[in-house]
Design an enzyme around this catalytic site. Structure first.
Site, mmCIF file in Angstrom:
data_model
loop_
_atom_site.group_PDB
_atom_site.id
_atom_site.type_symbol
_atom_site.label_atom_id
_atom_site.label_comp_id
_atom_site.label_asym_id
_atom_site.label_seq_id
_atom_site.Cartn_x
_atom_site.Cartn_y
_atom_site.Cartn_z
ATOM 1 N NE ARG A 1 36.493 -66.816 54.095
ATOM 2 C CZ ARG A 1 35.491 -65.942 53.902
ATOM 3 N NH1 ARG A 1 34.628 -65.663 54.864
ATOM 4 N NH2 ARG A 1 35.343 -65.351 52.745
ATOM 5 C CG HIS B 1 36.044 -61.557 57.293
ATOM 6 N ND1 HIS B 1 35.033 -62.466 57.442
ATOM 7 C CD2 HIS B 1 35.456 -60.423 56.851
ATOM 8 C CE1 HIS B 1 33.896 -61.906 57.086
ATOM 9 N NE2 HIS B 1 34.116 -60.674 56.723
#
Lengths: 209, 209
Positions: A38, A41
């Protein structure tokens, strides 16, 4: 250039697949991989696969804290607003930032310190368990280390990902020796987006099944 | 590790000095250097010295827009809250984000598109000059390109710095051919923090003398 035809609902899943492929995710601990992915990301920066450091058992401790309705204290309004509201509501978690509070400005001025350091003093007055998420100010981590050592605060988790060039590297080294559960991005990189992404990765472990 | 003794008021200046030293700032156009340095300040990522692209005369055009009290439309609440309030007040500029608006959610659902793309449609209804600052969603840039070509919006500046892995690189290539004044970070990197940093670098050129 030709656009890929990916439905809105599939964009995040496809992004995570690409990150996983490029990362070779087998090399990273199962418990930590969602957090590393994440952060990548949100930054498109694979450096974080190497720089993110986790204290022993921190993920389990962080999830326990989230389950008991912790307050997340951030050092920027950007990080605060970046934490997923729906996930927090499900868990009874709230996020706060004291950076715009007049009493914090007054305290910082009086002490000749930064607003972020004064925010850490205010964090000591929060009732119940707290997670501290620092995405901007190394001075917050340095002050937090002192406050923990003085017994004034005992955070369930410290997310230490300030970004920058003055005392940033040093502040992260310091907080990793304080004795608190931590997730830290060593080096100069970090940011409010990274702090929020780590909070969200933890929240999604409990709310997105 | 030993902390450097830098007063709170001097941290930003010292950071910019370090960035300047490491960057070899003579290589970058005088008009653009403040923007490049502020993006590196917010990310600690020197890649941006290479990836930031500016259309001809864009800085002057952006400053003219700010002087006439433009509305900055962002694709995330994080970017919106990260733009300096005091600077905007001085200039009579405001920042808005439509991502939490119910009519945007309804429009996106109906059209089978992303919320961010629907936000660009709503941006067409803003009165007066607009700057579009995209730090997250490539779908916003792709939709914006269509809306500009259809004559539905004519932004004074497009800040195109979405981050990610699906159509991000492509969306930036597209917007650089739309014919609008742009500041774009090519490649996968970008973010809400980068979008806000570019807005702030422009605002500070007019408000911090």
């Amino acid at each position: 250039m030709k656009l890929q035809n990916v439905l809105p609902k599939d964009i995040e899943r496809r992004s995570m697949e690409i990150i996983g492929e490029e990362l070779g995710e087998l090399k990273i601990d199962h418990e930590k991989i969602d957090i590393v992915k994440r952060v990548i990301h949100t930054s498109a920066d694979f450096d974080y696969a190497r720089t993110l450091h986790f204290s022993d058992g921190v993920v389990g401790k962080a999830l326990d804290a989230l389950k008991k309705g912790v307050t997340i204290v951030t050092d920027t309004n950007m990080a605060c607003i970046g934490i997923n509201k729906m996930g927090m509501e499900k868990l009874g978690v709230k996020a706060v930032c004291f950076m715009s509070d007049p009493d914090v400005a007054a305290r910082a001025k009086e002490a000749g310190t930064t607003m972020a350091a004064a925010c850490m003093e205010k964090a000591c007055t929060v009732e119940g368990p707290v997670i501290i998420a620092i995405g901007n100010a190394p001075t917050a981590l340095v002050r937090l280390d002192e406050l923990v050592r003085e017994g004034k605060i005992n955070p369930e988790l410290v997310i230490g990902v300030p970004v920058g060039f003055v005392n940033v590297v040093e502040s992260k080294e310091i907080i990793m020796k304080t004795g608190v559960p931590y997730i830290v991005a060593s080096g100069r990189k970090g940011g409010s987006n990274v702090a929020a992404a780590i909070c969200n990765a933890l929240i999604y472990k409990l709310t997105r099944k």
